[in-house]
Scaffold this active site. Structure first.
Site, short mmCIF file in Angstrom:
data_model
loop_
_atom_site.label_atom_id
_atom_site.label_comp_id
_atom_site.label_asym_id
_atom_site.label_seq_id
_atom_site.Cartn_x
_atom_site.Cartn_y
_atom_site.Cartn_z
N GLY A 1 15.55 -12.61 -4.16
CA GLY A 1 16.69 -13.12 -3.39
C GLY A 1 17.48 -12.04 -2.70
O GLY A 1 18.60 -12.30 -2.21
N ARG B 1 -4.70 1.26 -1.14
CA ARG B 1 -4.58 -0.17 -0.90
C ARG B 1 -4.35 -0.99 -2.15
O ARG B 1 -5.04 -0.82 -3.15
CB ARG B 1 -5.84 -0.70 -0.19
CG ARG B 1 -5.68 -2.16 0.24
CD ARG B 1 -6.90 -2.71 0.93
NE ARG B 1 -6.59 -4.03 1.48
CZ ARG B 1 -7.47 -5.00 1.62
NH1 ARG B 1 -8.73 -4.82 1.27
NH2 ARG B 1 -7.11 -6.17 2.12
N LEU B 2 -3.35 -1.89 -2.06
CA LEU B 2 -3.18 -2.99 -3.01
C LEU B 2 -3.58 -4.25 -2.27
O LEU B 2 -2.92 -4.67 -1.31
CB LEU B 2 -1.73 -3.09 -3.49
CG LEU B 2 -1.39 -4.29 -4.40
CD1 LEU B 2 -2.14 -4.18 -5.72
CD2 LEU B 2 0.11 -4.38 -4.64
N ASP C 1 -3.89 -8.83 8.42
CA ASP C 1 -2.82 -8.52 9.37
C ASP C 1 -2.91 -7.11 9.96
O ASP C 1 -2.32 -6.84 11.01
CB ASP C 1 -1.45 -8.74 8.73
CG ASP C 1 -1.27 -8.02 7.40
OD1 ASP C 1 -2.22 -7.37 6.93
OD2 ASP C 1 -0.17 -8.12 6.82
N CYS D 1 0.83 -1.20 0.00
CA CYS D 1 0.00 0.00 0.00
C CYS D 1 0.86 1.25 0.00
O CYS D 1 2.09 1.19 0.03
CB CYS D 1 -0.92 0.02 1.23
SG CYS D 1 -1.89 -1.50 1.42
N ILE E 1 -3.97 -9.76 0.98
CA ILE E 1 -4.55 -10.67 1.98
C ILE E 1 -5.87 -10.08 2.47
O ILE E 1 -5.97 -8.86 2.65
CB ILE E 1 -3.58 -10.89 3.15
CG1 ILE E 1 -2.36 -11.70 2.68
CG2 ILE E 1 -4.25 -11.60 4.32
CD1 ILE E 1 -1.30 -11.88 3.74
N ASN F 1 1.44 0.00 5.57
CA ASN F 1 2.02 -0.43 4.30
C ASN F 1 2.93 -1.61 4.59
O ASN F 1 3.92 -1.46 5.32
CB ASN F 1 2.81 0.72 3.67
CG ASN F 1 3.65 0.26 2.48
OD1 ASN F 1 3.31 -0.68 1.79
ND2 ASN F 1 4.77 0.94 2.26
N GLY F 2 2.63 -2.79 4.05
CA GLY F 2 3.51 -3.92 4.24
C GLY F 2 2.77 -5.23 4.45
O GLY F 2 1.59 -5.35 4.13
#
Length: 632
Positions: A364, A50-51, A100, A2, A54, A75-76
């Site tokens: 990675g 918002r993206l 979350d 977000c 979940i 955000n996260g």
């Protein structure tokens, strides 16, 4: 993933205009195209884009706690939110959503500021406590998610996920900070300790800011740090088994999503390890993607294809050529601040490629910093051994004299390019490493600066920040201190900034399992022989992954995501190199000596020197200043 923004009046709780917060959020729409919200109260306003990843429909923000006493924009991702939720429910908490965000609210109400240490994830959030009339701003351990701050002329504190959110506020002044400019030219990015505009700053990684109405704004406080001062004990087999367990847990926890998920695959050790463990944990083929180059010596797509075939992934690859340089203006717009890591261009392309199929992609990133995978870290360890044998009073004149006399032969084979090594050996370990980490030396920058900029810097030297960081690091050895600097300085300023902006520009969430804090804390305790052996780094990580990956993937020389900028600026983009010195934006800024810039470009084009990094830095600076509307 977000975007967040907001305004807080500390000393006097003035009304906050919701439309102003909304405009700040609109500048972040790429970070969150799926929803928006604004909440205000006397002295505070919080906004969110918002993206959905979940709980796609059930977690709108700003979100209130169940009792209405706290409000959050976040955000996260919190990877252990289900475990925390079970613990909080056992203590009497009740939840209305399955995501979350609400867990953070409940965790704060249960544990206060200590909740930060319980959060496993990447995050930047603003939480307002109505009872205490206070605002909590917090950022994750490594700085995966960004948060910009600005103290404005009306006394308010404005904050946003990106600088463009602050730029939407009419009171933000647009004047370059000379120290940030010197830091940018030293490193190729503006580190967390600075922001390009005077009066703006970044909340540092692993820090929080607690601000209360009626009190002056305090300084941010650290809530987490990486510790290299301890050493793990155990056999190689035992440590390898523990490492594999931690890596599996880290990868699996980051595979939780209610949207399509995949991975970046470069063909190097780190991304290949992530894909191997994803494939082990997934019943369906993992979706992978990679980007190559039109310069064959720098193209790693064949190695990525080997890994993709080994694990039966659903793999897609594309190539980037010099024609993609036309997109450099879009690249500059993503970062707002000047950002000259040229690998941002292919990183953006691989994010675009991934977004065609998935909403979340694992990378990675982080293993080189944590496990000593950079050549500079290995060289620094070797240099420290030389320093330990010769006193500084002997080293400085001996190696310093040789280094000053040695020609700067950028064109020569690597073994003959000894100038940097000799000068590093003449200095302390901290000075030597900061010199090796930098894109340009203080002497090179001074030769380009105008008298006015030199005056405004007032003796500031960007390298001193890394030197001080290394000297005060919780560490035992020179290798420890080098890795600490990379994790605390280079990682958030360059690597994580690059992946955050390029992924968010296409509304893709990137996750970094090899930056799981338990995994990094384990790596920091490893004996040096488990990190570096026989002149190469990531020893234990490679040994651990031998059961999954072929030796030509694990043990081929490290290449990295190298972009052929040097070749492009001598060939098809030579005109761009020459145009830098004549650029009206650069000339009118008053920061540089124009004739020195012209000589820099011609020496590179003629092949007398490799000035590609500096020329790329100047080009990206020009694009950034243009976007920010600054000419001086």
């Amino acid at each position: 993933m977000c975007g967040i923004a907001g305004i807080f009046h500390a000393e006097t709780p003035k009304p906050v205009d919701p439309a102003r917060v909304e405009r700040m959020c609109e500048a972040l729409v790429h970070r969150g195209p799926d929803g928006a919200g604004v909440w205000t109260a006397p002295g505070v306003g919080l906004g969110h884009r918002r993206l959905s990843v979940i709980d796609l429909e059930g977690s709108p923000q700003p979100m209130h706690s169940t009792d209405g006493r706290c409000v959050i924009v976040f955000n996260g991702e919190i990877y252990n939110f289900r475990q925390l939720r079970r613990e909080l429910e056992a203590a009497g908490a009740r939840f209305r959503t399955s995501g979350d965000t609400e867990v953070i609210l409940a965790a704060y109400q249960r544990w206060g500021l200590d909740c930060l240490e319980r959060l496993d994830g990447m995050f930047a959030f603003a939480l307002y406590d109505l009872d205490r009339r206070a605002l909590l701003l917090a950022r994750d351990r490594f700085g995966v998610k960004p948060l910009f701050l600005a103290r404005l002329s009306d006394g308010s504190l404005a904050f946003a996920s990106e600088l463009k959110g602050l730029l939407a506020h009419p009171l933000l002044r647009r004047r370059v900070d000379p120290k940030a400019l010197d830091a940018y030219l030293a490193w190729g990015y503006v580190p967390d300790s600075h922001a390009i505009l005077a009066g703006t700053r970044k909340l540092p990684a692993g820090h929080f800011l607690w601000a209360e109405h009626g009190k002056p704004l305090p300084e941010p406080r650290r809530w987490w740090d990486i510790d290299f001062s301890q050493r793990a004990h155990g056999s190689e087999a035992d440590l390898s088994a523990e490492l594999l367990h931690l890596m599996r847990e880290a990868v699996q926890s980051r595979m939780v999503a209610d949207v399509p998920l995949g991975a970046f695959l470069s063909g190097g050790v780190d991304s290949s390890s992530v894909v191997a463990l994803m494939s082990e944990a997934s019943a369906a083929p993992v979706r992978t993607c990679s980007i190559g180059f039109d310069v064959e010596s720098l193209d790693e797509t064949s190695h990525a294809e080997v890994v993709a075939q080994r694990f039966g992934t659903d793999h897609t690859a594309r190539r980037v050529g010099h024609g993609d340089f036309a997109a450099v203006d879009e690249l500059a717009a993503m970062f707002d601040e000047p950002f000259a890591d040229a690998s941002a261009l292919p990183t953006w392309h691989v994010c675009r490629l991934a977004r065609e199929q998935v909403t979340v992609a694992l990378s990675g990133d982080g293993a080189d910093e944590a496990f000593a995978g950079y050549r500079r870290q290995v060289f620094h360890r070797q240099e420290e051994r030389v320093r330990s044998l010769l006193p500084a009073g002997l080293r400085a004149p001996l190696f310093g004299g040789l280094g000053r006399a040695w020609p700067k032969a950028d064109w020569a084979p690597r073994p003959l390019r000894a100038k940097a090594t000799l000068l590093a050996l003449a200095a302390s370990g901290e000075e030597g490493y900061s010199r090796g980490l930098s894109a340009t030396t203080a002497e090179q920058r001074a030769a380009l600066y105008s008298p006015e900029l030199a005056r405004d810097l007032a003796g500031f030297r960007a390298e001193d920040e890394v030197v001080d960081l290394m000297r005060t690091a919780p560490a035992r050895s020179g290798l420890d201190r080098a890795q600490y600097a990379d994790l605390a300085f280079w990682l958030p300023g360059d690597i994580l900034t690059k992946i955050d902006r390029t992924s968010m520009a296409v509304s893709l969430e990137a996750r970094e399992p090899l930056l799981d804090h338990r995994l990094v804390e384990f790596a920091a305790r490893l004996p040096e022989r488990m990190r570096v052996r026989r002149g190469t780094g990531k020893y234990l990580l490679k040994r651990c992954m031998e059961r999954y990956l072929p030796s030509d993937i694990l043990y081929r020389p490290k290449q990295g995501f190298v972009t052929p900028i040097a070749e492009w600026l001598r060939g098809p983009l030579a005109g761009e190199a020459r145009a830098i010195a004549a650029s009206p934006v650069i000339a009118e800024s008053g920061f540089f000596d124009g004739s020195a810039l012209a000589r820099l470009a011609e020496a590179h084009i003629a092949g007398r020197a490799d000035n590609s990094r500096l020329l790329w830095q100047l080009l990206m600076l020009e694009k950034s200043l243009t976007r920010l509307g600054i000419s001086g």
